[in-house]
Design an enzyme around this catalytic site. Structure first.
Site, short mmCIF file in Angstrom:
data_model
loop_
_atom_site.label_atom_id
_atom_site.label_comp_id
_atom_site.label_asym_id
_atom_site.label_seq_id
_atom_site.Cartn_x
_atom_site.Cartn_y
_atom_site.Cartn_z
N CYS A 130 0.83 -1.09 -0.03
CA CYS A 130 -0.10 0.11 0.16
C CYS A 130 0.79 1.41 -0.02
O CYS A 130 1.98 1.34 0.57
CB CYS A 130 -0.83 -0.09 1.33
SG CYS A 130 -2.03 1.27 1.32
N ASP A 171 0.37 3.78 1.60
CA ASP A 171 0.27 4.59 3.07
C ASP A 171 1.89 4.62 3.56
O ASP A 171 2.78 3.75 3.44
CB ASP A 171 -0.29 3.53 4.05
CG ASP A 171 -0.59 4.14 5.54
OD1 ASP A 171 0.33 4.63 6.16
OD2 ASP A 171 -1.88 4.11 5.80
N HIS A 212 -2.23 -4.00 5.38
CA HIS A 212 -2.00 -3.43 6.77
C HIS A 212 -3.36 -3.08 7.64
O HIS A 212 -4.16 -2.89 6.85
CB HIS A 212 -1.05 -2.35 6.58
CG HIS A 212 -1.61 -1.21 5.77
ND1 HIS A 212 -2.28 -0.07 6.64
CD2 HIS A 212 -1.50 -0.70 4.60
CE1 HIS A 212 -2.59 0.79 5.73
NE2 HIS A 212 -2.39 0.54 4.63
N CYS A 223 -6.18 0.67 7.40
CA CYS A 223 -5.82 1.17 5.98
C CYS A 223 -7.27 1.87 5.69
O CYS A 223 -8.39 1.47 5.56
CB CYS A 223 -6.14 -0.30 5.09
SG CYS A 223 -5.80 0.05 3.26
#
Length: 241
Positions: free
Chosen positions: A45, A47, A101, A104
């Site tokens: 991701c 992130d 994760h 999210c």
């Protein structure tokens, strides 16, 4: 600290880091400039709290990476497919790791009943489809964080299915024992949990149901500056040699 100040700070930090690495190991950057030979393809991701090289304790050159919002793998996404093909066919990576994760935002958005707006609604469509396919199970989870975590796990499972049905991956599994892993990173504790999705068990051993080698006696080392991540039949661990 303003946004411009943060950028200038980042540049100064890079300068300090480069000087430190060069002093610590004068051949580090010259060797990187000669080429790359990572053993891991990391699909994760975007992130900011999930930086793969940092959380694995590895170094530049150790991991080939593709990241997007909510680590969604679509069989029609040419960006993802080009990374996958290059990593498997040309870099000959030994491991593909798909990592979701906790906490999210993409999963939270897919669980909401409202629109996010813009292109994000279209991007999250595959994740919303995963939600709908598992709506009964997810509806029974009353805690929002646990429901989001479960959707993140289901998203990884779906992504691994996309990987395992890809021709390039199928052939690499048969010909040289490529290993596919589905994992979840827990932001609250910094630990990665192997979900057991893919063609390996939770100890990292290649399933004999998939064509190719069973990985018996195989050990592969991904070198990092402060240690090495060792993959073998009984699992993966950080060690110093």
């Amino acid at each position: 600290m303003g946004s411009q100040d943060k950028f200038q700070y980042a540049l100064k930090s890079n300068d300090a880091w480069a000087n430190y690495k060069g002093h610590q190991n004068p051949t580090f950057f010259p060797n990187l400039a000669k080429g790359q030979s990572p053993s891991i393809l990391w699909l994760g991701c975007s992130d900011s709290r999930v930086p793969e090289t940092t959380l694995l304790g590895l170094q530049p050159g150790d991991i080939f990476t593709h990241r997007n919002i909510a680590n969604i793998l679509s069989p029609t996404d040419l960006n993802f497919l080009s990374v996958l093909e290059y990593a498997v066919l040309h870099l000959k990576v030994s491991h593909i790791v798909l990592c979701g994760h906790t906490s999210c935002g993409g999963c939270a958005g897919a669980l909401s009943n409202g629109r996010i707006g813009g292109v994000l609604d279209a991007w999250l469509t595959p994740l919303k489809a995963v939600r709908m396919a598992n709506d009964k199970e997810l509806a029974e989870i009353k805690d929002d964080s646990k429901r989001t975590r479960r959707l993140a796990e289901l998203n990884v499972e779906r992504g691994v299915e996309v990987l395992m049905s890809n021709y390039v991956v199928e052939e690499a599994i048969k010909e040289r024992g490529l290993k596919v892993h589905g994992v979840l990173y827990d932001i609250a504790c910094g630990k990665i949990n192997d979900l057991g999705y893919g063609n390996c068990d939770t100890n990292g051993k290649l399933s004999k149901k998939i064509g190719g080698t069973d990985g018996a006696g195989e050990e592969e080392i991904v070198k990092g500056n402060h240690g090495m991540l060792v993959f073998q039949d009984d699992g993966a661990s950080m060690t110093v040699r």
